[in-house]
Design a protein around this motif. Sequence first.
Motif, mmCIF file in Angstrom:
data_model
loop_
_atom_site.group_PDB
_atom_site.id
_atom_site.type_symbol
_atom_site.label_atom_id
_atom_site.label_comp_id
_atom_site.label_asym_id
_atom_site.label_seq_id
_atom_site.Cartn_x
_atom_site.Cartn_y
_atom_site.Cartn_z
ATOM 1 N N LEU A 133 0.822 -1.207 0.000
ATOM 2 C CA LEU A 133 0.000 0.000 0.000
ATOM 3 C C LEU A 133 0.860 1.262 0.000
ATOM 4 O O LEU A 133 0.543 2.242 -0.682
ATOM 5 C CB LEU A 133 -0.933 -0.002 1.211
ATOM 6 C CG LEU A 133 -2.119 -0.959 1.155
ATOM 7 C CD1 LEU A 133 -2.793 -1.042 2.519
ATOM 8 C CD2 LEU A 133 -3.130 -0.507 0.102
ATOM 9 N N ASP A 154 1.443 3.866 -4.842
ATOM 10 C CA ASP A 154 1.280 5.197 -5.417
ATOM 11 C C ASP A 154 2.602 5.762 -5.920
ATOM 12 O O ASP A 154 2.630 6.542 -6.885
ATOM 13 C CB ASP A 154 0.666 6.155 -4.399
ATOM 14 C CG ASP A 154 -0.814 5.889 -4.158
ATOM 15 O OD1 ASP A 154 -1.451 5.262 -5.029
ATOM 16 O OD2 ASP A 154 -1.335 6.292 -3.100
ATOM 17 N N SER A 180 -5.977 -4.461 -13.265
ATOM 18 C CA SER A 180 -5.900 -3.116 -12.703
ATOM 19 C C SER A 180 -6.979 -2.184 -13.251
ATOM 20 O O SER A 180 -7.004 -1.885 -14.446
ATOM 21 C CB SER A 180 -4.524 -2.503 -12.988
ATOM 22 O OG SER A 180 -4.474 -1.163 -12.538
ATOM 23 N N PHE A 188 -7.054 0.960 -12.342
ATOM 24 C CA PHE A 188 -6.314 2.206 -12.557
ATOM 25 C C PHE A 188 -5.575 2.196 -13.895
ATOM 26 O O PHE A 188 -5.683 3.136 -14.687
ATOM 27 C CB PHE A 188 -5.311 2.413 -11.415
ATOM 28 C CG PHE A 188 -4.392 3.587 -11.591
ATOM 29 C CD1 PHE A 188 -4.771 4.848 -11.164
ATOM 30 C CD2 PHE A 188 -3.132 3.433 -12.180
ATOM 31 C CE1 PHE A 188 -3.919 5.942 -11.325
ATOM 32 C CE2 PHE A 188 -2.282 4.513 -12.335
ATOM 33 C CZ PHE A 188 -2.675 5.772 -11.912
ATOM 34 N N ASN A 208 -10.350 -10.062 -11.307
ATOM 35 C CA ASN A 208 -10.272 -9.472 -9.967
ATOM 36 C C ASN A 208 -9.474 -10.386 -9.049
ATOM 37 O O ASN A 208 -10.025 -11.119 -8.217
ATOM 38 C CB ASN A 208 -11.685 -9.225 -9.428
ATOM 39 C CG ASN A 208 -11.667 -8.510 -8.093
ATOM 40 O OD1 ASN A 208 -10.622 -8.083 -7.611
ATOM 41 N ND2 ASN A 208 -12.841 -8.361 -7.492
ATOM 42 N N GLY A 226 -9.130 -3.579 -0.243
ATOM 43 C CA GLY A 226 -8.104 -2.600 -0.601
ATOM 44 C C GLY A 226 -7.538 -2.798 -1.986
ATOM 45 O O GLY A 226 -7.924 -3.703 -2.734
ATOM 46 N N TRP A 227 -6.553 -1.945 -2.310
ATOM 47 C CA TRP A 227 -6.013 -1.882 -3.668
ATOM 48 C C TRP A 227 -4.643 -2.531 -3.800
ATOM 49 O O TRP A 227 -4.136 -2.690 -4.911
ATOM 50 C CB TRP A 227 -5.933 -0.425 -4.121
ATOM 51 C CG TRP A 227 -7.257 0.264 -4.090
ATOM 52 C CD1 TRP A 227 -7.720 1.120 -3.129
ATOM 53 C CD2 TRP A 227 -8.322 0.128 -5.033
ATOM 54 N NE1 TRP A 227 -8.996 1.530 -3.421
ATOM 55 C CE2 TRP A 227 -9.396 0.938 -4.588
ATOM 56 C CE3 TRP A 227 -8.483 -0.593 -6.209
ATOM 57 C CZ2 TRP A 227 -10.597 1.048 -5.284
ATOM 58 C CZ3 TRP A 227 -9.684 -0.491 -6.905
ATOM 59 C CH2 TRP A 227 -10.717 0.314 -6.433
ATOM 60 N N THR A 244 -1.673 -1.467 -6.399
ATOM 61 C CA THR A 244 -2.277 -0.701 -7.492
ATOM 62 C C THR A 244 -2.984 0.525 -6.936
ATOM 63 O O THR A 244 -3.777 0.405 -6.006
ATOM 64 C CB THR A 244 -3.305 -1.561 -8.251
ATOM 65 O OG1 THR A 244 -2.658 -2.754 -8.709
ATOM 66 C CG2 THR A 244 -3.870 -0.807 -9.434
ATOM 67 N N PRO A 245 -2.731 1.717 -7.487
ATOM 68 C CA PRO A 245 -3.432 2.899 -6.993
ATOM 69 C C PRO A 245 -4.945 2.789 -7.186
ATOM 70 O O PRO A 245 -5.428 2.084 -8.085
ATOM 71 C CB PRO A 245 -2.859 4.036 -7.852
ATOM 72 C CG PRO A 245 -1.554 3.528 -8.354
ATOM 73 C CD PRO A 245 -1.733 2.051 -8.520
ATOM 74 N N GLN A 246 -5.672 3.489 -6.359
ATOM 75 C CA GLN A 246 -7.106 3.589 -6.538
ATOM 76 C C GLN A 246 -7.401 4.254 -7.874
ATOM 77 O O GLN A 246 -6.717 5.199 -8.260
ATOM 78 C CB GLN A 246 -7.710 4.416 -5.398
ATOM 79 C CG GLN A 246 -9.223 4.523 -5.428
ATOM 80 C CD GLN A 246 -9.767 5.195 -4.175
ATOM 81 O OE1 GLN A 246 -9.074 5.284 -3.163
ATOM 82 N NE2 GLN A 246 -10.988 5.657 -4.240
ATOM 83 N N PRO A 247 -8.378 3.761 -8.642
ATOM 84 C CA PRO A 247 -8.655 4.371 -9.947
ATOM 85 C C PRO A 247 -8.975 5.854 -9.830
ATOM 86 O O PRO A 247 -9.736 6.261 -8.956
ATOM 87 C CB PRO A 247 -9.847 3.560 -10.476
ATOM 88 C CG PRO A 247 -10.408 2.838 -9.297
ATOM 89 C CD PRO A 247 -9.271 2.627 -8.358
ATOM 90 N N SER A 248 -8.359 6.637 -10.701
ATOM 91 C CA SER A 248 -8.466 8.088 -10.631
ATOM 92 C C SER A 248 -9.392 8.664 -11.687
ATOM 93 O O SER A 248 -9.434 9.871 -11.894
ATOM 94 C CB SER A 248 -7.074 8.720 -10.779
ATOM 95 O OG SER A 248 -6.471 8.293 -11.984
#
Length: 238
Positions: free
Chosen positions: A46, A50, A181, A183, A200, A207-208, A211-215
């Motif tokens: 985590l 990012d 992913s 993101f 998936n 949680g992610w 991989t970043p949370q989709p933006s």
Amino acid sequence: MDLTKFQALSFDCYGTLIDWEAGIAAVLSPWAHEQGLSLSPEELLLTYGDHEAAVEASTPSALYPEVLATAFRRTGDVLGVPVSDDWARRLGSSVPDWPAFPDSADALARLAARYKLIILSNVHRAGFAGSNRHLRGEFAAIITAEDVGAYKPAENHFRALDKTLGELGVDRSGLLHVAQSLFHDHVPAKREGLPSVWINRRSDRPGWGATPQPSGDFSYDLEFASMGEFADAVERAF
């Protein structure tokens, strides 16, 4: 969705076919232990995730080993423990050692009987060549970040993909994108108007991860927990 109408599948590799979280954690965890950090592999991932995406966005022409090393150093800075050059190189050179998910090779072989397979990956050519020794995939085309000079979710991979489809004689309507992913892949797939399948891999974990949370906006047409489940669905459809 009628899975029999497609002629080609494009795949993200790392997170979908190769267990990149296990590969990254295999370096981050012993480093953290050596530094006396009481962090679980999930907590380390985590913290790391990012930073990798930020490095890819800011230095799109950097090869993936350099991205990994720089992201690792930034992770160490955030945790208050500098990352040595040796540890940074260890992560940067680790891609060929990252394990394939147990179902990936068999699923790819089954899918290759129905479709042309294309790799669309945020990695360098040598890294994917190492990974494909685990996957044993027969790919009609391989498009890497090294080839296009950028990292997904940027558009470069998808412009190269459009050209590749023309060379393969596949209409864009005959392509289905397959990825883990949200993101890196499902946000740009929606932007590009591509139908997609979400593998998936973290369906049993919150949680992610790395991989970043989709933006941005994303969508997908089908969801499976594994490549094996997706290959089973294809065989039932045909």
